[in-house]
Motif scaffolding. Structure first.
Motif, PDB file in Angstrom:
ATOM      1  N   SER A   1      -5.535  10.126  -9.383  1.00 29.02           N
ATOM      2  CA  SER A   1      -6.747  10.458  -9.059  1.00 29.02           C
ATOM      3  C   SER A   1      -6.934  11.798  -8.653  1.00 29.02           C
ATOM      4  O   SER A   1      -6.390  12.189  -7.348  1.00 29.02           O
TER       5      SER A   1
ATOM      6  N   GLY B   1     -16.142   5.607  -5.715  1.00 29.04           N
ATOM      7  CA  GLY B   1     -16.702   6.767  -5.197  1.00 29.04           C
ATOM      8  C   GLY B   1     -15.517   7.714  -4.850  1.00 29.04           C
ATOM      9  O   GLY B   1     -15.579   8.809  -4.324  1.00 29.04           O
ATOM     10  N   GLY B   2     -14.070   7.127  -4.779  1.00 29.91           N
ATOM     11  CA  GLY B   2     -13.024   8.076  -4.554  1.00 29.91           C
ATOM     12  C   GLY B   2     -12.543   7.439  -3.343  1.00 29.91           C
ATOM     13  O   GLY B   2     -11.471   8.446  -2.840  1.00 29.91           O
ATOM     14  N   ASN B   3     -13.106   6.561  -2.366  1.00 31.62           N
ATOM     15  CA  ASN B   3     -12.603   6.411  -1.301  1.00 31.62           C
ATOM     16  C   ASN B   3     -11.448   5.384  -1.117  1.00 31.62           C
ATOM     17  O   ASN B   3     -11.547   4.306  -1.538  1.00 31.62           O
ATOM     18  N   ALA B   4     -10.314   6.051  -0.980  1.00 34.82           N
ATOM     19  CA  ALA B   4      -8.928   5.341  -0.972  1.00 34.82           C
ATOM     20  C   ALA B   4      -9.113   4.273  -0.043  1.00 34.82           C
ATOM     21  O   ALA B   4      -8.202   3.285  -0.182  1.00 34.82           O
TER      22      ALA B   4
ATOM     23  N   GLU C   1       0.045   3.845  -2.820  1.00 36.44           N
ATOM     24  CA  GLU C   1      -0.533   4.991  -2.667  1.00 36.44           C
ATOM     25  C   GLU C   1      -0.327   6.377  -3.294  1.00 36.44           C
ATOM     26  O   GLU C   1      -0.961   6.876  -3.817  1.00 36.44           O
TER      27      GLU C   1
ATOM     28  N   PHE D   1     -10.220   0.875  -1.163  1.00 40.36           N
ATOM     29  CA  PHE D   1      -9.601   0.466  -2.241  1.00 40.36           C
ATOM     30  C   PHE D   1      -8.429  -0.186  -1.232  1.00 40.36           C
ATOM     31  O   PHE D   1      -7.973  -1.276  -1.813  1.00 40.36           O
TER      32      PHE D   1
ATOM     33  N   SER E   1      -9.497  13.191  -7.369  1.00 42.05           N
ATOM     34  CA  SER E   1     -10.565  13.356  -6.330  1.00 42.05           C
ATOM     35  C   SER E   1      -9.572  13.284  -5.076  1.00 42.05           C
ATOM     36  O   SER E   1      -9.838  13.814  -4.162  1.00 42.05           O
ATOM     37  N   SER E   2      -8.634  12.336  -4.987  1.00 43.54           N
ATOM     38  CA  SER E   2      -7.774  12.115  -3.769  1.00 43.54           C
ATOM     39  C   SER E   2      -6.901  13.517  -3.303  1.00 43.54           C
ATOM     40  O   SER E   2      -6.964  14.014  -2.217  1.00 43.54           O
TER      41      SER E   2
ATOM     42  N   TRP F   1       0.952  -1.381   0.063  1.00 43.78           N
ATOM     43  CA  TRP F   1      -0.152  -0.151   0.001  1.00 43.78           C
ATOM     44  C   TRP F   1       0.814   1.220  -0.003  1.00 43.78           C
ATOM     45  O   TRP F   1       0.493   2.016  -0.662  1.00 43.78           O
TER      46      TRP F   1
ATOM     47  N   LYS G   1      -9.449  15.829  -2.039  1.00 41.06           N
ATOM     48  CA  LYS G   1      -9.622  15.432  -0.414  1.00 41.06           C
ATOM     49  C   LYS G   1      -8.743  15.929   0.426  1.00 41.06           C
ATOM     50  O   LYS G   1      -9.000  16.279   1.604  1.00 41.06           O
TER      51      LYS G   1
ATOM     52  N   LEU H   1      -1.627   6.230  -6.721  1.00 46.88           N
ATOM     53  CA  LEU H   1      -3.088   6.219  -6.912  1.00 46.88           C
ATOM     54  C   LEU H   1      -3.277   7.797  -6.792  1.00 46.88           C
ATOM     55  O   LEU H   1      -4.262   8.157  -7.595  1.00 46.88           O
TER      56      LEU H   1
ATOM     57  N   ARG I   1      -3.516  10.075   8.738  1.00 50.51           N
ATOM     58  CA  ARG I   1      -2.923   9.998   7.415  1.00 50.51           C
ATOM     59  C   ARG I   1      -1.888  11.229   7.093  1.00 50.51           C
ATOM     60  O   ARG I   1      -1.053  10.969   6.637  1.00 50.51           O
TER      61      ARG I   1
END
Lengths: 240, 185
Positions: free
Chosen positions: A73, B14-17, A66, B20, A75-76, A62, A79, A69, A170
């Motif tokens: 993305s 929905g973009g929830n890491a 990560e 995943f 969206s990440s 991971w 966020k 990813l 995080r």
């Protein structure tokens, strides 16, 4: 007598549904049984050993995955943006604080030392903030671990608090990874898993489910680890 | 309490890491096992694990839930291994590897085999000589225990075609291992 084909023997070896017929034949045909034994011996020897992975393998996968990813993305990023902005604000405020202390007159000669101090202050703020975060996390986990009840239990409050803590956690973990602090990063990673599990639990859980959760948390010894890292962070922050 | 694969996929879409991550935690070890058996190399297998999950993440929208998430992931991993092995073949074109037949003729004597060649070594070489489809089918059937129907889904072929790929793989491996098996008796 019609003997079995190699294909039929292979299907029989793998227990495929159509291998019932061959089983009957094998019981009465010595030649086919010999052929089958040879095939089975060869296939049994096909032991293609896979190197063992560490217990923390999933975590390592991971951590490597990560950042990639996040690049893929948007969206990440969006966020994470408010929280990252929060850290920038902390740094900015720390800089302002230094400027105020020096009466707003930051002489060219003192710029470098002010930057060095502001770096220290930033580090102090982050360490103290991490200590507070770990303390809040510890409280949520301790409340759950110490709950004794029969029947359904409402954990919606712990769940909501865990959801809030996950995002902060995080950021602290990513900071620890970037600064090469492996111990903190590992503990924060373990904590994140526990917080995620609580955050994703239903609001109402049965007492056996709670006991399972408590067992998993206690098995990891996470409360002790969080306490140690939290205390160390606060002490280090206070020394700066 | 825990997300099912389907629920985790839904949230990840929905973009929830975190969702995943649940899938990565659950399947990365199995993907590594498959990857290692497909590539025969730890470093390539690790790269394949990464690439498999990256592709899966990118293609989550295409997952229709007809097959299990694990089967779908295996399909992606199998495709990754095709690309990776193709790239490796190009890279290795200058180096001449001993094909299975060459190994067999050189080491035809059972006595010599018992002395110098381990069964696992021959197996490793023989596995490399299988076609991509044969190798995938064999690994999924022999090591992962997938049913022929599932292997067909991974390979994108009918179950009967998957079955024939397994047959061909077993026949080739038997031929390659025959001398060593004789020596081992």
């Amino acid at each position: 007598m019609t003997h079995l084909s190699e294909e039929q023997l292979i299907l029989h070896y793998y227990g495929e549904p159509e291998s019932a017929g061959p089983a009957v034949h094998l019981a009465v045909c010595e030649q086919c049984q010999r052929e089958y034994d040879a095939l089975a011996r060869t296939l049994d020897s096909c032991d293609y050993a896979v190197p063992e992975r560490l217990a923390s393998y999933e975590v390592a996968v991971w951590h490597r995955l990560e950042p990639k990813l996040a690049r893929r993305s948007w969206s990440s990023w969006w966020k994470a943006a408010p929280a990252l902005a929060g850290l920038v604000v902390v740094a900015f405020l720390a800089g302002q604080w230094i400027a105020k202390r020096s009466g707003g007159r930051v002489q060219p000669a003192t710029v470098s030392s002010a930057s060095a101090i502001s770096g220290k202050v930033r580090e102090r703020i982050l360490l103290v903030a991490m200590g507070d975060h770990l303390e809040r996390s510890q409280m949520v986990i301790a409340e759950l671990v110490n709950t004794r009840a029969s029947g359904a239990i409402d954990i919606s409050d712990e769940r909501r608090r865990a959801q809030d803590l996950v995002q902060d956690n995080r950021l602290f973990r990513q900071t620890a990874v970037k600064s090469g602090d492996g111990v903190d990063a590992n503990v924060l990673d373990e904590l994140e898993r526990v917080l995620l599990e609580i955050a994703h639990s239903p609001s109402q859980i049965s007492s056996p489910e709670l006991e399972n959760l408590q067992r998993r948390i206690e098995a990891q010894g996470i409360l002790f680890k969080v306490r140690v890292v939290g205390t160390t962070a606060r002490e280090k922050g206070n020394r700066l | 309490m825990e997300w099912t694969d389907a629920a985790a996929v839904e949230h990840a879409r929905g973009g929830n890491a975190d969702a995943f991550r649940v899938l990565v935690d659950r399947h990365s070890r199995a993907v590594f096992r498959l990857a290692y058996r497909m590539t025969g190399n730890e470093h390539d297998a690790e790269d394949m694990v990464q690439e498999t999950f990256l592709r899966a993440y990118k293609q989550l929208g295409r997952f229709d839930g007809r097959a299990g998430f694990g089967t779908w992931l295996y399909r992606i991993a199998a495709n990754c291994s095709v690309d990776l092995l193709r790239a490796r073949k190009k890279r290795d074109e200058r180096t001449v590897e001993a094909p299975v037949d060459a190994v067999r003729s050189r080491d035809a004597s059972p006595e010599r085999l018992t002395q110098s060649v381990e069964i696992s070594g021959i197996l490793g070489t023989a596995m490399k000589e299988l076609s991509q489809t044969e190798r995938t089918a064999f690994v999924l059937r022999h090591y992962e225990g997938l049913a022929m129907e599932e292997i067909g889904r991974v390979l994108g072929v009918e179950p009967n075609a998957a079955k024939h790929s397994v047959f061909r793989a077993v026949q080739k491996l038997r031929r390659a291992l025959q001398p060593a098996m004789g020596a081992a008796r």
